[in-house]
Design a protein around this motif. Sequence first.
Motif, mmCIF file in Angstrom:
data_model
loop_
_atom_site.group_PDB
_atom_site.id
_atom_site.type_symbol
_atom_site.label_atom_id
_atom_site.label_comp_id
_atom_site.label_asym_id
_atom_site.label_seq_id
_atom_site.Cartn_x
_atom_site.Cartn_y
_atom_site.Cartn_z
ATOM 1 N N UNK A 265 59.987 39.975 40.562
ATOM 2 C CA UNK A 265 59.113 39.494 41.638
ATOM 3 C C UNK A 265 58.359 40.646 42.274
ATOM 4 N N UNK A 266 59.027 41.784 42.474
ATOM 5 C CA UNK A 266 58.364 42.954 43.052
ATOM 6 C C UNK A 266 57.266 43.464 42.127
ATOM 7 N N UNK A 267 57.555 43.497 40.821
ATOM 8 C CA UNK A 267 56.558 43.950 39.856
ATOM 9 C C UNK A 267 55.356 43.011 39.832
ATOM 10 N N UNK A 268 55.643 41.711 39.922
ATOM 11 C CA UNK A 268 54.553 40.737 39.935
ATOM 12 C C UNK A 268 53.684 40.902 41.174
ATOM 13 N N UNK B 180 51.516 43.965 40.702
ATOM 14 C CA UNK B 180 50.443 43.674 39.750
ATOM 15 C C UNK B 180 49.362 42.828 40.392
ATOM 16 N N UNK B 181 49.791 41.884 41.246
ATOM 17 C CA UNK B 181 48.820 41.037 41.929
ATOM 18 C C UNK B 181 47.949 41.850 42.872
ATOM 19 N N UNK B 182 48.558 42.785 43.619
ATOM 20 C CA UNK B 182 47.801 43.641 44.544
ATOM 21 C C UNK B 182 46.824 44.522 43.784
ATOM 22 N N UNK C 28 42.672 44.571 44.061
ATOM 23 C CA UNK C 28 41.896 45.783 44.323
ATOM 24 C C UNK C 28 40.841 46.002 43.245
ATOM 25 N N UNK C 29 41.212 45.755 41.983
ATOM 26 C CA UNK C 29 40.254 45.901 40.885
ATOM 27 C C UNK C 29 39.115 44.888 41.021
ATOM 28 N N UNK C 30 39.452 43.665 41.447
ATOM 29 C CA UNK C 30 38.429 42.641 41.636
ATOM 30 C C UNK C 30 37.471 43.038 42.755
ATOM 31 N N UNK C 31 37.993 43.682 43.817
ATOM 32 C CA UNK C 31 37.144 44.156 44.920
ATOM 33 C C UNK C 31 36.172 45.213 44.421
ATOM 34 N N UNK C 32 36.642 46.158 43.616
ATOM 35 C CA UNK C 32 35.766 47.210 43.079
ATOM 36 C C UNK C 32 34.702 46.629 42.161
ATOM 37 N N UNK C 33 35.096 45.665 41.346
ATOM 38 C CA UNK C 33 34.123 45.036 40.438
ATOM 39 C C UNK C 33 33.055 44.290 41.228
ATOM 40 N N UNK C 34 33.473 43.617 42.294
ATOM 41 C CA UNK C 34 32.518 42.897 43.142
ATOM 42 C C UNK C 34 31.542 43.859 43.805
#
Length: 200
Positions: A73-76, A79-81, A85-91
């Motif tokens: 759960x911690x790893x998930x 990964x979600x965070x 962050x990657x989606x924010x940079x792409x946007x």
Amino acid sequence: MPQRHTVPAVRVAVVATTAAAAAVLSVLPAAIAAPAPGAPAPAAPVTRDVAPAANVLPAASPAAAHPAAQNAAAAAGAASAAGQAAATRTSAMSTAMAQVGKPYSWGASGPSSFDCSGLISYAFEKAGKDVPRTSRAQASAGTEVSKSELRPGDLVFFYKPVSHVGIYVGGDRIVHASTSGEPVKVSDMASMPFNSARRV
């Protein structure tokens, strides 16, 4: 010739038999309850204290019972965070690319014109993330990444000390508001002296 009993004699016999039976029945419970002479006394009833099942086997917490599930759960979550962050940079990169062709203006932060750091702050603000306004302050934001580890949306800084910034778009190119007389455009990174890169 057989002897015949008279009625009174029969009645006397019946009464005597009934009386004898009653006497036996009256002492029978006492005889059953009392132990025989010399016999050991009956043992007292045995009772035992039995702890409730909850005290014998305490319920384990989910974390203690399933450490692997907790780690997963911690790893998930991490990964979600990272994905967000990657989606924010792409946007932000997409927003900056949409400004290509707009004029350069020193100190401008859009939407009609931009300077280099103004384009960065505008693009990331539209993506939902605040970054500093000037290129030198932006050069301390986020975490440093090497030139070989650049990903789309990373900030790339030029000159020493830092005086210019653009957003990496892949293929060793950046989108940036370059200088007076030049519109927002996409350029090769090799056209300027590389300083550093940050991931915000």
